[in-house]
Design an enzyme around this catalytic site. Structure first.
Site, PDB file in Angstrom:
ATOM      1  CE1 TYR A  40      10.827   6.794  -9.571  1.00  0.00           C
ATOM      2  CE2 TYR A  40       9.858   8.619  -8.288  1.00  0.00           C
ATOM      3  CZ  TYR A  40      10.459   7.366  -8.177  1.00  0.00           C
ATOM      4  OH  TYR A  40      10.375   6.644  -6.846  1.00  0.00           O
ATOM      5  CG  ASP A  46       8.145   7.762   2.424  1.00  0.00           C
ATOM      6  OD1 ASP A  46       7.916   8.969   1.945  1.00  0.00           O
ATOM      7  OD2 ASP A  46       7.675   6.801   2.353  1.00  0.00           O
TER       8      ASP A  46
HETATM    9  P1  ATP Z   1       1.066   5.386  -1.012  1.00  0.00           P
HETATM   10  O1  ATP Z   1       1.342   3.990  -1.585  1.00  0.00           O
HETATM   11  O2  ATP Z   1      -0.016   5.925  -2.087  1.00  0.00           O
HETATM   12  O3  ATP Z   1       2.043   6.310  -0.963  1.00  0.00           O
HETATM   13  P2  ATP Z   1       0.381   4.174   1.495  1.00  0.00           P
HETATM   14  O4  ATP Z   1      -1.018   4.178   2.074  1.00  0.00           O
HETATM   15  O5  ATP Z   1       0.979   2.949   0.902  1.00  0.00           O
HETATM   16  O6  ATP Z   1       0.501   5.274   0.089  1.00  0.00           O
HETATM   17  P3  ATP Z   1       1.568   6.114   2.882  1.00  0.00           P
HETATM   18  O7  ATP Z   1       0.260   6.900   2.836  1.00  0.00           O
HETATM   19  O8  ATP Z   1       2.490   6.816   2.541  1.00  0.00           O
HETATM   20  O9  ATP Z   1       1.433   4.824   2.464  1.00  0.00           O
HETATM   21  O10 ATP Z   1       1.291   5.811   4.605  1.00  0.00           O
HETATM   22  C1  ATP Z   1       1.850   4.514   5.251  1.00  0.00           C
HETATM   23  C2  ATP Z   1       1.133   4.336   6.485  1.00  0.00           C
HETATM   24  O11 ATP Z   1       1.526   5.654   7.267  1.00  0.00           O
HETATM   25  C3  ATP Z   1      -0.412   4.668   6.144  1.00  0.00           C
HETATM   26  O12 ATP Z   1      -0.673   3.221   5.975  1.00  0.00           O
HETATM   27  C4  ATP Z   1      -0.933   5.097   7.480  1.00  0.00           C
HETATM   28  O13 ATP Z   1      -1.017   4.210   8.572  1.00  0.00           O
HETATM   29  C5  ATP Z   1       0.311   6.046   8.067  1.00  0.00           C
HETATM   30  N1  ATP Z   1      -0.093   7.429   7.508  1.00  0.00           N
HETATM   31  C6  ATP Z   1       0.165   8.129   6.323  1.00  0.00           C
HETATM   32  N2  ATP Z   1      -0.400   9.482   6.412  1.00  0.00           N
HETATM   33  C7  ATP Z   1      -0.997   9.415   7.599  1.00  0.00           C
HETATM   34  C8  ATP Z   1      -1.889  10.493   8.229  1.00  0.00           C
HETATM   35  N3  ATP Z   1      -2.033  11.781   7.509  1.00  0.00           N
HETATM   36  N4  ATP Z   1      -2.110  10.301   9.569  1.00  0.00           N
HETATM   37  C9  ATP Z   1      -2.029   9.207   9.959  1.00  0.00           C
HETATM   38  N5  ATP Z   1      -1.357   8.120   9.580  1.00  0.00           N
HETATM   39  C10 ATP Z   1      -0.839   8.187   8.275  1.00  0.00           C
END
Ligand code: ATP
Length: 384
Positions: A162, A274
């Protein structure tokens, strides 16, 4: 899961109230809060509520400056943050960050325009990610006890895959070419290795796994391995081993107890953490800290999760990642007792089953935050 909501939080982690004289000598910290996108504002609000319950009861106070930087600002002005954003943050003691990313704006703009701009602009080269199975949280791994999964993953945060080097030529033509160049410098690798060995040395197991891919990536990752071997000599009491990143995913699932502290490149650690978060029960509980160990700049603390558009605005985002992150921030500020008390309160609330739907509960973000705040105030609270 109705029982989850009516579980009782005992007064155990409660803190005594300071007297007037003690308040006069309080240590003060300036916190830059950047809630940003998606569920970021929901979990940062929860974190600030809990920090407010803590502050004033121990010997410190927080002055919070809230920044409206993020995707909404980008839509208004064409920039995620002002040109002098990094300079504006320099006066803070720590940065408390939510999440970045929006469905209608490319990630390359949102991520590089805010989070990476701050992390790289402030040379926060060590990204640390503790992973544990909190009480009351079930790991998807069968037969894994909490003691079997207690990791500290350290991610190189300033270069590697990165580093931001590369480009595109012949745009739009069939012969278009794109390069994405991974950069490994001896200085960059050495400083993260020293940081990782020192962190491993501080933990009871004194064990470090250096994640690599030097069998296929024959230059940068060979330098990575060589520097690890050199640095290891200065930490003779740390037992260390090397693992290829692909084999590491298998080891994390099959032999989690064989892992303690881990150091990996920017990309490798991004992926592994992750997986680590999922193995520990939910991405919603995982914290992270972007550290400038030299303390020339403020460090930045954020939950691992992203914007999570699917649950944004529903009030059910798990705030535990942001709360654990707040504990890391207090630790970094030198408020060790407050950090430990906060962590104890979080664990107590999780153990009582006051958890959001991602952990199988029915509590809302605010209910979890309130339960943790009440536990800190020493209030017995019949949940909900
Ligand atoms: P990014 O692409 O910005 O990393 P994203 O929305 O694609 O974000 P994540 O935020 O990592 O992915 O989360 C993947 C899924 O995990 C979300 O769509 C949600 O359903 C669940 N998730 C993530 N954070 C939380 C949280 N704090 N509480 C509950 N569920 C969550």
């Amino acid at each position: 899961m109705e029982a989850a909501i009516i579980a009782e939080v005992t007064a155990e982690p409660g803190l005594r109230i300071l007297g007037t004289e003690e308040k006069k000598t309080m240590r003060r910290y300036r916190i830059a809060a950047i809630p940003a996108d998606g569920i970021g504002p929901e979990v940062i609000d929860a974190g600030l509520e809990v920090l407010d319950a803590l502050a004033g009861r121990v010997g410190f106070a927080l002055d919070v400056d809230r920044y409206d930087w993020g995707s909404a600002r980008y839509r208004r002005t064409g920039a995620m943050m002002p040109d002098d954003g990094v300079t504006q943050l320099r006066g803070a003691d720590a940065i408390y960050f939510g999440a970045v990313g929006a469905p209608d704006i490319p990630d390359a703009i949102t991520l590089w325009g805010l989070r990476l701009a701050i992390a790289q602009g402030m040379d926060q080269f060590a990204n640390i990610r503790p992973t544990r199975i909190l009480p009351g949280v079930a790991s998807p791994l069968r037969d894994v006890a909490p003691a079997d999964l207690d990791w500290l993953i350290i991610r190189e945060n300033s270069e590697g895959e990165y580093a931001g080097q590369g480009g595109r030529s012949h745009r739009g033509f069939p012969e278009e070419v794109a390069t994405e160049v991974a950069i490994f410098t001896r200085a960059g690798v050495e400083r993260i290795m020293r940081y990782a060995f020192a962190e491993a040395q501080r933990r009871p197991a004194k064990h470090l796994t250096v994640v690599t891919k030097s069998n296929a990536q024959r230059y940068g990752l060979v330098l990575w391995d060589e520097v690890a071997t050199l640095v290891a000599r200065d930490y003779p009491d740390v037992i260390w081993d090397k693992e290829l990143v692909d084999a590491m995913t298998v080891r994390m699932v099959r032999r989690p107890a064989s892992i303690d502290t881990v150091v990996a490149t920017n990309l490798h650690a991004d992926i592994l953490t992750d997986l680590a978060a999922a193995l520990a029960g939910s991405i919603g509980v995982a914290p992270t800290a972007n550290i400038d160990p030299s303390r020339r700049f403020p460090s930045m603390f954020e939950p691992i999760h992203g914007s999570a558009f699917d649950i944004t605005g529903k009030g059910i985002a798990n705030p535990v990642g942001a709360l654990w992150t707040a504990s890391l921030m207090l630790e970094h500020l030198g408020e060790h007792e407050a950090a430990a008390v906060l962590m104890a309160a979080i664990e107590q609330v999780c153990a009582a089953g006051i958890v959001t739907p991602d952990l199988g509960g029915r509590a809302t973000t605010r209910e979890v935050a309130r339960a943790v705040a009440d536990a800190l105030r020493g209030v017995n609270r019949p949940g909900g």
